[in-house]
Motif scaffolding. Structure first.
Motif, short mmCIF file in Angstrom:
data_model
loop_
_atom_site.label_atom_id
_atom_site.label_comp_id
_atom_site.label_asym_id
_atom_site.label_seq_id
_atom_site.Cartn_x
_atom_site.Cartn_y
_atom_site.Cartn_z
N SER A 1 8.92 -4.07 0.85
CA SER A 1 8.69 -3.32 -0.39
C SER A 1 9.76 -3.78 -1.37
O SER A 1 10.85 -3.20 -1.45
CB SER A 1 8.78 -1.80 -0.14
OG SER A 1 8.54 -1.11 -1.35
N THR B 1 0.74 -3.29 -7.70
CA THR B 1 0.24 -3.56 -6.35
C THR B 1 -0.44 -4.92 -6.26
O THR B 1 -0.74 -5.38 -5.16
CB THR B 1 -0.72 -2.45 -5.87
OG1 THR B 1 -1.82 -2.37 -6.78
CG2 THR B 1 -0.01 -1.10 -5.80
N LYS C 1 -1.31 4.39 -7.12
CA LYS C 1 -2.73 4.03 -7.01
C LYS C 1 -3.23 3.44 -8.33
O LYS C 1 -2.99 3.98 -9.40
CB LYS C 1 -3.55 5.26 -6.64
CG LYS C 1 -4.96 4.93 -6.24
CD LYS C 1 -5.35 5.78 -5.05
CE LYS C 1 -6.72 5.43 -4.55
NZ LYS C 1 -6.69 4.49 -3.47
N ASP D 1 0.85 -1.19 0.00
CA ASP D 1 0.00 0.00 0.00
C ASP D 1 0.89 1.23 0.00
O ASP D 1 1.93 1.27 0.65
CB ASP D 1 -0.90 0.01 1.24
CG ASP D 1 -1.95 -1.08 1.17
OD1 ASP D 1 -2.25 -1.55 0.06
OD2 ASP D 1 -2.46 -1.48 2.23
N GLY D 2 0.47 2.23 -0.72
CA GLY D 2 1.28 3.44 -0.84
C GLY D 2 1.97 3.50 -2.19
O GLY D 2 2.54 4.51 -2.56
#
Length: 125
Positions: A85, A31, A26, A22-23
């Protein structure tokens, strides 16, 4: 006369899944869980040491590199400590962290995803 410095390199491959946490961008497909085939190269710099006349034992470098890669192979990179990440940059740092204690002359880690033409290199001091 100064002794020449050499660089030796070994490579390993592994396949793994990952996703940006998340982050990330978008709506980005990054993701979502997806997988890649990775190639990692580790380069050690130094002067040839007696009595053999090599910088490092290439078999030892190969074994250590393949062991780290095997720990990630067919897994989810996000589950490895330090790869929450799992960007190419962070994967470079992960390999450097694992290899540098054993190979103080480690000067470069390069990670690539050959099938899509992406790569990243970390140059160490």
């Amino acid at each position: 006369m100064t002794q020449p410095e050499f660089e030796i390199t070994q490579a390993a491959t592994f396949d793994a899944a990952h996703f940006l946490p998340d982050g990330g961008p978008k709506g980005s497909p990054y993701t979502r869980m997806h997988g890649h085939s990775f190639r990692v190269e580790a380069t050690v710099r130094g002067r040839a040491k007696p009595p053999v006349g090599w910088v490092e034992d290439l078999a030892a470098l190969e074994g250590a590199l393949k062991a780290v890669a095997a720990g990630l192979d067919h897994g989810v990179l996000n589950e490895a400590a330090g790869l929450e990440s799992p960007t190419l940059e962070n994967i470079c740092l992960y390999f450097a962290d694992k290899l540098k204690p054993r190979f103080p002359g480690l000067c470069r880690i390069a990670i690539s995803r050959p099938t899509i033409g992406e790569s990243c290199a970390l140059n160490l001091a």
